[in-house]
Design a protein around this motif. Structure first.
Motif, short mmCIF file in Angstrom:
data_model
loop_
_atom_site.label_atom_id
_atom_site.label_comp_id
_atom_site.label_asym_id
_atom_site.label_seq_id
_atom_site.Cartn_x
_atom_site.Cartn_y
_atom_site.Cartn_z
N HIS A 74 32.87 41.94 54.47
CA HIS A 74 33.33 42.53 55.73
C HIS A 74 32.36 43.56 56.30
CE1 HIS A 74 34.55 45.64 52.85
NE2 HIS A 74 34.58 46.49 53.87
N GLU A 75 31.37 43.96 55.51
CA GLU A 75 30.44 44.98 55.98
C GLU A 75 29.42 44.39 56.96
OE1 GLU A 75 30.78 48.04 55.50
OE2 GLU A 75 32.06 48.22 53.73
N ALA A 76 28.94 45.23 57.87
CA ALA A 76 27.97 44.77 58.87
C ALA A 76 26.67 44.31 58.22
CB ALA A 76 27.70 45.88 59.87
N ASP A 77 26.34 44.88 57.05
CA ASP A 77 25.07 44.53 56.40
C ASP A 77 25.26 43.47 55.32
OD1 ASP A 77 26.42 46.02 54.52
OD2 ASP A 77 24.71 47.28 53.97
N ALA A 78 26.35 42.70 55.39
CA ALA A 78 26.59 41.66 54.38
C ALA A 78 25.41 40.69 54.32
CB ALA A 78 27.87 40.91 54.70
N ILE A 79 24.85 40.51 53.13
CA ILE A 79 23.72 39.61 52.97
C ILE A 79 24.15 38.17 53.16
CG2 ILE A 79 22.04 38.77 51.27
CD1 ILE A 79 22.04 41.63 50.12
N GLN A 80 25.35 37.85 52.70
CA GLN A 80 25.90 36.51 52.84
C GLN A 80 27.38 36.67 53.20
OE1 GLN A 80 24.03 33.46 52.06
NE2 GLN A 80 25.74 32.52 53.13
N PRO A 81 27.77 36.55 54.47
CA PRO A 81 29.16 36.82 54.86
C PRO A 81 30.17 35.78 54.37
CG PRO A 81 27.90 36.00 56.72
CD PRO A 81 26.92 36.25 55.62
N ASN A 82 29.70 34.60 53.99
CA ASN A 82 30.57 33.56 53.45
C ASN A 82 29.87 32.87 52.28
OD1 ASN A 82 32.80 33.53 55.51
ND2 ASN A 82 31.09 33.00 56.86
N LEU A 83 30.65 32.20 51.44
CA LEU A 83 30.04 31.41 50.38
C LEU A 83 29.20 30.29 51.00
CD1 LEU A 83 32.74 30.87 47.59
CD2 LEU A 83 30.49 31.93 47.33
N PRO A 84 28.00 30.07 50.50
CA PRO A 84 27.18 28.98 51.03
C PRO A 84 27.86 27.64 50.81
CG PRO A 84 25.89 30.42 49.60
CD PRO A 84 27.32 30.82 49.44
N PRO A 85 27.67 26.67 51.69
CA PRO A 85 28.27 25.35 51.51
C PRO A 85 27.68 24.64 50.30
CG PRO A 85 26.72 25.33 53.34
CD PRO A 85 26.88 26.77 52.94
N GLY A 86 28.50 23.79 49.71
CA GLY A 86 28.01 22.96 48.60
C GLY A 86 28.29 23.51 47.22
N LEU A 87 28.79 24.74 47.12
CA LEU A 87 29.10 25.29 45.80
C LEU A 87 30.48 24.81 45.35
CD1 LEU A 87 27.93 29.02 46.10
CD2 LEU A 87 26.71 27.09 45.06
N ALA A 88 30.58 24.37 44.12
CA ALA A 88 31.87 23.94 43.58
C ALA A 88 32.73 25.17 43.28
CB ALA A 88 31.66 23.13 42.30
N THR A 89 34.02 25.07 43.56
CA THR A 89 34.97 26.14 43.23
C THR A 89 36.13 25.56 42.44
OG1 THR A 89 36.30 25.89 45.23
CG2 THR A 89 34.38 27.35 45.36
N PHE A 90 36.76 26.40 41.62
CA PHE A 90 37.82 25.85 40.78
C PHE A 90 39.03 25.41 41.58
CE2 PHE A 90 39.24 30.37 40.55
CZ PHE A 90 40.60 30.23 40.76
N GLY A 91 39.28 26.06 42.74
CA GLY A 91 40.41 25.65 43.57
C GLY A 91 40.26 24.23 44.07
N GLU A 92 39.09 23.91 44.58
CA GLU A 92 38.84 22.57 45.10
C GLU A 92 38.89 21.52 43.99
OE1 GLU A 92 35.68 22.96 48.60
OE2 GLU A 92 35.24 24.28 46.91
N LEU A 93 38.30 21.84 42.84
CA LEU A 93 38.27 20.88 41.74
C LEU A 93 39.65 20.65 41.14
CD1 LEU A 93 34.94 22.04 40.07
CD2 LEU A 93 35.32 19.91 41.32
N LEU A 94 40.46 21.71 41.05
CA LEU A 94 41.84 21.54 40.57
C LEU A 94 42.65 20.71 41.55
CD1 LEU A 94 42.81 25.07 39.14
CD2 LEU A 94 42.22 23.00 37.86
N ALA A 95 42.48 20.98 42.85
CA ALA A 95 43.22 20.22 43.86
C ALA A 95 42.85 18.74 43.80
CB ALA A 95 42.95 20.78 45.24
N GLU A 96 41.58 18.45 43.64
CA GLU A 96 41.13 17.06 43.55
C GLU A 96 41.70 16.36 42.32
OE1 GLU A 96 36.90 17.24 43.59
OE2 GLU A 96 36.78 17.98 45.67
N SER A 97 42.00 17.14 41.27
CA SER A 97 42.53 16.55 40.04
C SER A 97 44.04 16.41 40.05
CB SER A 97 42.10 17.39 38.83
OG SER A 97 42.89 18.57 38.73
#
Length: 471
Positions: A74-97
């Protein structure tokens, strides 16, 4: 018990390890219940002591230098304001299973992405400051209760010093039912009672005990400031420490606090934790009432809080146990031995591959490792005998740090400043920096080599710049 267990994950925000330790002066009967009926980890740590970065590591199983969110989104100087695309997350992998995933409470892993972008059905409760695109339902809830409380309406307010004082603690005149922890618990309970598809993964992120420690009665006066014992580290003089330690004290405005002021703030912090513990109890009771008490229940925190230790406030470029050591309790009937403890080093980002492991889902290549063997009473050969962590700065600017914490020692590499070495056996409160002590030359050299090895193992880009210093 199902081979693919239901999972209830209770994450707090800025909860210190010692709040729920056996000798804690804070009343937490419901987290204690998880310890008594499951396993309590005594050496659980966060990979980084800042909200967005730690929560991104939890989702991805990666160190911040590998997922890219190095400071708060949320900070103005955020180096990466969102997770980069393409990274696996446990939420997505659990949902797919086939898991039915639900999420309530704080998010703080991106400016314009939410839990629904990562495999979860979102049930509300976000914080307006950190999750503006998700917030709104809690404010509607307070309006329905007829509660309209601004900062000026709070009682017994405590502020830091400085040109822009920060609210640290206060008494909320609103009823308990109008607090965010109560509301988040209510949303989690509703999710359980509306009939959940199994297997399910329910994550409740209970905002707090993050500052400001604004709590209603009876929690606001539950702990007497006169009973708060001064921590040994309050004797901090900053002698022999990196310059940023004392600078940060002034930057945060905590130098305006005397001990009496700190006792009042600490008493509110403890009251905040008991308020949260009561909400955890409500969720656990609902789980039992719905016949789901065979679920795997995990309680942890993203990182800790100084709350007066080393005379500091919040968290920052100081890699002390106060902010890096976190609580972790796991109850899993039929698998985890009741009342057991585990002293192995584990990390918050180990939970990502753990959740996948218990669900029978293969984890992608990540930095974390499943703690399932530990939960089953095993100690795998080659398990890490120390914890590697990092820090990159927050709103005051960039400040690169790396840390290796072993059973006895802690070594901190400060990119812009002098390094630190603590003998935690003789100095558990981390007051004496031994980095230049000749009697510790061999220890220092060994820790430097081990830290550089961990940096290389995790593809830390700082390794090539630090090799001349640490190699």
């Amino acid at each position: 018990m199902s081979e693919r267990p239901n999972v209830l994950f209770l994450l707090t925000d800025q909860e210190r390890y010692d709040l729920t330790a056996p000798d804690s002066p804070t009343d937490t009967p419901n987290v204690d219940r998880l310890s008594e009926e499951g396993m309590r980890f005594t050496r659980a740590y966060t990979p980084i002591s800042i909200c967005s970065s730690a929560r991104a590591s939890l989702l991805t199983g990666l160190y911040p230098h590998n997922h890219g969110m190095l400071n708060n989104a949320h900070e103005a100087d955020a180096i990466q304001p969102n997770l980069p695309p393409g990274l696996a997350t446990f939420g997505e992998l659990l949902a797919e299973s086939g898991y039915a995933n639900a999420y309530v409470g704080k998010w703080h892993v991106g400016r314009d992405q939410g839990p629904e972008d990562f495999g979860f059905e979102y049930g509300g409760g976000a914080d307006r400051h950190h999750d503006a695109d998700l917030a709104g339902d809690f404010e509607d809830h307070r309006e329905e209760l007829g509660v309209d409380v601004s900062e000026e309406d709070l009682e017994e307010r405590i502020y830091t010093g400085g040109e822009q004082p920060t609210l640290v603690a206060a008494v909320d005149p609103a009823p308990v039912e109008a607090t965010r922890p109560y509301y988040i618990a209510e949303r989690a309970i509703e999710r359980l009672r509306t009939g959940v598809d199994e297997p399910f993964f329910l994550r409740a992120d209970l905002y707090g005990p993050h500052h400001p420690y604004v709590v209603p009665e009876p929690y606001a006066s539950m702990y007497d400031p006169a009973d708060v014992e001064r921590p040994e580290s309050y004797a901090e003089t900053f002698e022999g420490k990196p310059a940023v330690h004392e600078q940060y004290l002034h930057y945060r405005g905590a130098d305006a606090f005397d001990w009496e002021t700190w006792t009042e703030a600490i008493a509110k912090y403890r009251g905040f934790m008991t308020l949260i513990d009561d909400q955890i109890g409500r969720i656990l009771d609902a789980l039992e009432e719905e016949g789901l008490d065979d679920a795997m229940v995990v309680h942890g925190s993203d990182h800790g809080d100084f709350v007066g230790n080393h005379r500091q406030f919040n968290k920052g470029p100081l890699m002390y146990e106060d902010t890096y050591r976190i609580p972790l309790q796991v109850r899993w009937p039929g698998v985890v031995e009741a009342g057991s403890t585990c002293g192995a080093f584990v990390s918050l980002h180990d939970l990502m591959p753990t959740f996948l492991d218990v669900a029978g889902v293969e984890a992608p290549g990540v930095d974390g490792r499943s703690i399932r063997p530990l939960l089953e009473g095993e100690h795998p050969e080659g398990w890490p005998d120390g914890h590697f962590a990092e820090y990159h700065g927050d709103e005051f600017g960039l400040y690169s740090q790396r840390m290796l914490r072993t059973e006895r020692y802690k070594y901190v590499h400060n990119g812009p400043d002098g390094n630190e070495l603590y003998d935690l056996e003789s100095d558990p409160h981390e007051l004496n920096n031994l980095i230049d002590h000749p009697a510790y030359d061999e220890v220092r050299s060994n820790l430097e080599s081990r830290l550089l090895e961990r940096m290389r193992e995790t593809d830390d880009p700082l390794a090539r710049w630090s090799a001349n210093v640490l190699g």
